[in-house]
Design a protein around this motif. Sequence first.
Motif, PDB file in Angstrom:
ATOM      1  N   MET A 174       0.833  -1.128  -0.261  1.00  0.00           N
ATOM      2  CA  MET A 174      -0.097  -0.082   0.057  1.00  0.00           C
ATOM      3  C   MET A 174       1.162   1.240   0.131  1.00  0.00           C
ATOM      4  N   PHE A 175       0.658   1.974  -1.051  1.00  0.00           N
ATOM      5  CA  PHE A 175       1.662   3.249  -1.205  1.00  0.00           C
ATOM      6  C   PHE A 175       0.924   4.222  -2.102  1.00  0.00           C
ATOM      7  N   ALA A 176       1.739   5.395  -2.089  1.00  0.00           N
ATOM      8  CA  ALA A 176       1.335   6.532  -2.928  1.00  0.00           C
ATOM      9  C   ALA A 176       2.393   7.043  -3.660  1.00  0.00           C
ATOM     10  N   LEU A 177       2.511   7.255  -5.257  1.00  0.00           N
ATOM     11  CA  LEU A 177       3.545   8.091  -5.746  1.00  0.00           C
ATOM     12  C   LEU A 177       3.308   9.281  -5.902  1.00  0.00           C
ATOM     13  N   ALA A 178       4.149  10.151  -5.432  1.00  0.00           N
ATOM     14  CA  ALA A 178       4.086  11.668  -5.609  1.00  0.00           C
ATOM     15  C   ALA A 178       3.673  12.018  -6.887  1.00  0.00           C
ATOM     16  N   PRO A 179       2.988  13.108  -7.060  1.00  0.00           N
ATOM     17  CA  PRO A 179       2.542  13.461  -8.404  1.00  0.00           C
ATOM     18  C   PRO A 179       3.845  13.893  -9.143  1.00  0.00           C
ATOM     19  N   SER A 180       4.997  14.352  -8.643  1.00  0.00           N
ATOM     20  CA  SER A 180       6.144  14.770  -9.611  1.00  0.00           C
ATOM     21  C   SER A 180       6.865  13.340 -10.070  1.00  0.00           C
ATOM     22  N   GLY A 181       6.309  12.278  -9.183  1.00  0.00           N
ATOM     23  CA  GLY A 181       7.179  10.947  -9.748  1.00  0.00           C
ATOM     24  C   GLY A 181       8.413  10.943  -9.227  1.00  0.00           C
ATOM     25  N   LEU A 182       8.652  11.554  -8.102  1.00  0.00           N
ATOM     26  CA  LEU A 182      10.338  11.779  -7.435  1.00  0.00           C
ATOM     27  C   LEU A 182      10.384  10.721  -6.337  1.00  0.00           C
ATOM     28  N   PHE A 183       9.012  10.379  -5.552  1.00  0.00           N
ATOM     29  CA  PHE A 183       9.134   9.410  -4.359  1.00  0.00           C
ATOM     30  C   PHE A 183       7.885   8.885  -4.003  1.00  0.00           C
ATOM     31  N   ILE A 184       8.101   7.823  -3.414  1.00  0.00           N
ATOM     32  CA  ILE A 184       6.873   7.104  -2.951  1.00  0.00           C
ATOM     33  C   ILE A 184       6.820   6.996  -1.394  1.00  0.00           C
ATOM     34  N   LEU A 185       5.361   7.052  -1.059  1.00  0.00           N
ATOM     35  CA  LEU A 185       5.024   7.004   0.481  1.00  0.00           C
ATOM     36  C   LEU A 185       4.414   5.714   0.633  1.00  0.00           C
ATOM     37  N   THR A 186       5.123   4.984   1.460  1.00  0.00           N
ATOM     38  CA  THR A 186       4.496   3.553   1.816  1.00  0.00           C
ATOM     39  C   THR A 186       3.914   3.375   3.082  1.00  0.00           C
ATOM     40  N   ALA A 187       2.761   2.799   3.413  1.00  0.00           N
ATOM     41  CA  ALA A 187       2.344   2.445   4.805  1.00  0.00           C
ATOM     42  C   ALA A 187       2.709   1.303   5.289  1.00  0.00           C
ATOM     43  N   ASP A 188       3.910   1.129   6.078  1.00  0.00           N
ATOM     44  CA  ASP A 188       4.585  -0.083   6.597  1.00  0.00           C
ATOM     45  C   ASP A 188       4.217  -0.089   8.070  1.00  0.00           C
ATOM     46  N   GLU A 189       3.252  -0.835   8.164  1.00  0.00           N
ATOM     47  CA  GLU A 189       2.712  -0.934   9.614  1.00  0.00           C
ATOM     48  C   GLU A 189       2.432   0.284  10.369  1.00  0.00           C
ATOM     49  N   LEU A 190       3.137   0.434  11.406  1.00  0.00           N
ATOM     50  CA  LEU A 190       3.080   1.670  12.206  1.00  0.00           C
ATOM     51  C   LEU A 190       3.786   2.834  11.591  1.00  0.00           C
ATOM     52  N   LYS A 191       4.356   2.928  10.479  1.00  0.00           N
ATOM     53  CA  LYS A 191       5.242   3.768   9.993  1.00  0.00           C
ATOM     54  C   LYS A 191       4.734   4.334   8.471  1.00  0.00           C
ATOM     55  N   ILE A 192       4.893   5.556   8.021  1.00  0.00           N
ATOM     56  CA  ILE A 192       5.140   6.063   6.749  1.00  0.00           C
ATOM     57  C   ILE A 192       6.316   6.081   6.446  1.00  0.00           C
ATOM     58  N   ARG A 193       6.869   5.532   5.269  1.00  0.00           N
ATOM     59  CA  ARG A 193       8.084   5.480   4.944  1.00  0.00           C
ATOM     60  C   ARG A 193       8.391   6.000   3.448  1.00  0.00           C
ATOM     61  N   LYS A 194       9.289   6.792   3.228  1.00  0.00           N
ATOM     62  CA  LYS A 194       9.564   7.551   1.870  1.00  0.00           C
ATOM     63  C   LYS A 194      10.633   6.782   1.254  1.00  0.00           C
ATOM     64  N   VAL A 195      10.605   6.738   0.096  1.00  0.00           N
ATOM     65  CA  VAL A 195      11.252   5.952  -1.109  1.00  0.00           C
ATOM     66  C   VAL A 195      11.612   6.771  -2.004  1.00  0.00           C
ATOM     67  N   ASP A 196      12.955   7.510  -2.211  1.00  0.00           N
ATOM     68  CA  ASP A 196      13.429   8.076  -3.188  1.00  0.00           C
ATOM     69  C   ASP A 196      13.391   7.431  -4.505  1.00  0.00           C
ATOM     70  N   ILE A 197      13.016   7.833  -5.605  1.00  0.00           N
ATOM     71  CA  ILE A 197      13.120   6.737  -6.874  1.00  0.00           C
ATOM     72  C   ILE A 197      14.155   7.412  -7.833  1.00  0.00           C
ATOM     73  N   CYS A 198      14.266   8.770  -7.647  1.00  0.00           N
ATOM     74  CA  CYS A 198      15.244   9.323  -8.419  1.00  0.00           C
ATOM     75  C   CYS A 198      15.053   8.936 -10.079  1.00  0.00           C
ATOM     76  N   PRO A 199      13.864   9.652 -10.538  1.00  0.00           N
ATOM     77  CA  PRO A 199      13.862   8.957 -12.122  1.00  0.00           C
ATOM     78  C   PRO A 199      14.470   9.907 -13.212  1.00  0.00           C
ATOM     79  N   VAL A 200      15.059  10.826 -12.561  1.00  0.00           N
ATOM     80  CA  VAL A 200      15.689  11.615 -13.821  1.00  0.00           C
ATOM     81  C   VAL A 200      17.236  11.813 -13.691  1.00  0.00           C
ATOM     82  N   LYS A 201      17.765  10.517 -13.419  1.00  0.00           N
ATOM     83  CA  LYS A 201      19.409  10.559 -13.299  1.00  0.00           C
ATOM     84  C   LYS A 201      19.976  10.218 -14.786  1.00  0.00           C
ATOM     85  N   CYS A 202      19.238   9.889 -15.541  1.00  0.00           N
ATOM     86  CA  CYS A 202      19.919   9.469 -17.163  1.00  0.00           C
ATOM     87  C   CYS A 202      20.626   8.506 -17.270  1.00  0.00           C
TER      88      CYS A 202
END
Length: 247
Positions: free
Chosen positions: A145-173
């Motif tokens: 269960m997660f949400a992708l930021a409108p920018s596409g640059l990071f994900i927030l995921t609901a990991d039990e009692l925490k909200i975790r952020k994942v930087d996916i860096c999609p513009v590194k070329c």
Amino acid sequence: SIDLATGATSVLAGSVSGFLDDVGGAAKFNSPVGIAITPDGTRLVVADKQNQLVRMIVIATANVTSLAGLFQSSGATDGVGGAARFNAPTGAAITPDSNTAIIGANYHLRAIDLTSMMVTTIAGGTQSSQTDGTGALAQFKVAPMFALAPSGLFILTADELKIRKVDICPVKCNATCATGYVEIQPATCNPDAFPTCSSSGTPAPVQTTGGGNTLLEKVQSAVSGSTIQLSESLYTGNQSCALAVTG
């Protein structure tokens, strides 16, 4: 589907439980729990949980195909199309350029290139824990269960009692400097920051294994002082960016 203007509801695809790629009501799903519409409004990605598949529906025709995974074959293997494996794919999102699906499955966040059907793991490993880290070094207890930021640059995921952020860096070329070049400034997770590669004289010889179109070949053949326009990125494929070559 629901027409928001009229409230009219209709079935786009599926009927009874099972597995079948087909058109409209003739297609079959087994617990299609996660869906995402491409921003261009043409396609629907479905996380078909019990079938261990990610499916694609063309909205205009209601044609259903299997995008990635193998019917009722659980796992976490990266690969192209049917060679990839998922373990209970549940969450789904699409990047802003409509080119990549993000899927949450068990302890993993996965990316699927919607053109090549290549599946890669963004983050998560084989252990159930809440360890921070990069890529496979990061661990989730639950990642679907997660949400992708409108920018596409990071994900927030609901990991039990925490909200975790994942930087996916999609513009590194996918940027690395060619042999004979030195990286002066590395790429960052910022659409306006790209690596700078410096040469000391004549560029390295061009190896045309990719027809001269790969990032490596473009850097190798570039004239000192020029700027190369690229259309390569880590996950999203078609983001435009530039790489400066200095003498």
